[in-house]
Motif scaffolding. Sequence first.
Motif, mmCIF file in Angstrom:
data_model
loop_
_atom_site.group_PDB
_atom_site.id
_atom_site.type_symbol
_atom_site.label_atom_id
_atom_site.label_comp_id
_atom_site.label_asym_id
_atom_site.label_seq_id
_atom_site.Cartn_x
_atom_site.Cartn_y
_atom_site.Cartn_z
ATOM 1 N N PHE A 42 139.193 109.116 2.249
ATOM 2 C CA PHE A 42 138.270 109.116 3.366
ATOM 3 C C PHE A 42 139.057 109.889 4.500
ATOM 4 O O PHE A 42 138.401 110.221 5.626
ATOM 5 N N HIS A 43 140.282 110.004 4.428
ATOM 6 C CA HIS A 43 141.144 110.699 5.692
ATOM 7 C C HIS A 43 140.904 112.543 5.079
ATOM 8 O O HIS A 43 141.255 112.767 4.145
ATOM 9 N N LEU A 44 140.345 112.941 6.090
ATOM 10 C CA LEU A 44 139.996 114.340 5.790
ATOM 11 C C LEU A 44 141.254 115.238 6.557
ATOM 12 O O LEU A 44 141.891 114.816 7.321
ATOM 13 N N ASN A 45 141.632 116.399 5.690
ATOM 14 C CA ASN A 45 142.540 117.166 6.112
ATOM 15 C C ASN A 45 142.179 118.160 7.239
ATOM 16 O O ASN A 45 142.701 119.305 7.337
ATOM 17 N N ALA A 46 141.055 117.932 7.750
ATOM 18 C CA ALA A 46 140.698 118.886 9.000
ATOM 19 C C ALA A 46 139.777 118.040 9.685
ATOM 20 O O ALA A 46 139.487 116.758 9.739
ATOM 21 N N VAL A 47 139.428 118.740 11.185
ATOM 22 C CA VAL A 47 138.666 118.000 12.014
ATOM 23 C C VAL A 47 137.219 118.096 11.346
ATOM 24 O O VAL A 47 136.815 118.959 10.962
ATOM 25 N N ASN A 48 136.637 117.030 11.555
ATOM 26 C CA ASN A 48 135.079 116.739 11.034
ATOM 27 C C ASN A 48 134.372 117.810 12.123
ATOM 28 O O ASN A 48 134.316 117.979 13.296
ATOM 29 N N PRO A 49 133.625 118.778 11.237
ATOM 30 C CA PRO A 49 132.717 119.774 11.960
ATOM 31 C C PRO A 49 131.716 119.270 12.753
ATOM 32 O O PRO A 49 131.459 120.021 13.836
ATOM 33 N N PHE A 50 131.206 118.081 12.408
ATOM 34 C CA PHE A 50 130.229 117.489 13.285
ATOM 35 C C PHE A 50 130.817 117.241 14.871
ATOM 36 O O PHE A 50 130.135 117.234 15.794
ATOM 37 N N LEU A 51 132.162 116.819 14.768
ATOM 38 C CA LEU A 51 132.761 116.612 15.903
ATOM 39 C C LEU A 51 132.729 117.744 16.879
ATOM 40 O O LEU A 51 132.525 117.706 18.227
ATOM 41 N N SER A 52 133.609 118.523 16.321
ATOM 42 C CA SER A 52 133.804 120.156 17.255
ATOM 43 C C SER A 52 132.303 120.660 17.662
ATOM 44 O O SER A 52 132.133 121.294 18.608
ATOM 45 N N THR A 53 131.084 120.481 16.734
ATOM 46 C CA THR A 53 129.849 121.264 16.998
ATOM 47 C C THR A 53 129.119 120.150 18.029
ATOM 48 O O THR A 53 128.282 121.015 18.890
ATOM 49 N N HIS A 54 128.926 119.014 17.882
ATOM 50 C CA HIS A 54 128.307 118.194 18.593
ATOM 51 C C HIS A 54 128.830 117.263 19.669
ATOM 52 O O HIS A 54 128.201 116.797 20.779
ATOM 53 N N PHE A 55 130.253 117.359 19.773
ATOM 54 C CA PHE A 55 130.988 116.444 20.854
ATOM 55 C C PHE A 55 130.289 116.746 22.186
ATOM 56 O O PHE A 55 130.343 115.861 23.131
ATOM 57 N N HIS A 56 129.946 117.964 22.573
ATOM 58 C CA HIS A 56 129.722 118.356 23.977
ATOM 59 C C HIS A 56 128.170 117.437 24.510
ATOM 60 O O HIS A 56 128.225 117.412 25.655
ATOM 61 N N ARG A 57 127.602 117.172 23.750
ATOM 62 C CA ARG A 57 126.319 116.447 23.907
ATOM 63 C C ARG A 57 126.920 114.992 24.760
ATOM 64 O O ARG A 57 125.778 114.546 25.252
ATOM 65 N N LEU A 58 128.039 114.607 24.482
ATOM 66 C CA LEU A 58 128.423 113.416 25.152
ATOM 67 C C LEU A 58 128.723 113.594 26.850
ATOM 68 O O LEU A 58 128.919 112.826 27.634
#
Length: 212
Positions: free
Chosen positions: A17-33
């Motif tokens: 479950f540990h990804l070796n990269a930043v989750n793309p959904f985080l970098s794409t959508h985090f600004h919505r917060l």
Amino acid sequence: MHHDFWHQRWQNQQIGFHLNAVNPFLSTHFHRLNLQAGQRVFVPLCGKTLDIHWLLAQGLQVIGSELSQLAVDALFIDLKLTPEITQVGPLMHYRAANIELFQGDFFALSQAQLGPVNAVYDRAALIALPDEMRTLYSQQLMKITGMAPQLLISFEYDQSLVPGPPFSVSKQEVSAHYEAHYQCTALATLTMTKGLKGQYPAEETAWLLSPR
């Protein structure tokens, strides 16, 4: 899941479950917060995710909770930080520049201990828990964060094909847990080309949960 299950997974390094990269959904959508530098983001059941590195790079303060001491130690090694460690009730509290982690049982964490939260990033918490624990988890999360807005990532697949974790959490279930208190908006859904665990068809969805 019993605590021993997760301790064993970390002990044996069974951490697919540990990804070796930043989750793309985080970098794409985090600004919505709509967060500003210096605000506080809570990451439940955080492991040693590289997403925390990304959040810190945005100038945010990160608060995490994690059961495994091995995961917490590995995270601070990766961050090249030496935390101050104190005991807070049944939990161990790790603190360094712009980051705090509570190591121990998530359900033992109180709102007073956690402090103010401006947003929640749930990448791997809801989907890490079996059906009978997900309602308890969502209720605890809302309670201790004061219904802070969330960026939530869920998986959906045929649970009969393979046991979790990660567990399948349908769009209907996300709404059932949160729609009484949040407007639940599915921002994007990605069909996993290789499927879950390389073989089971699955979809990953990013959600914005906005308090009503």
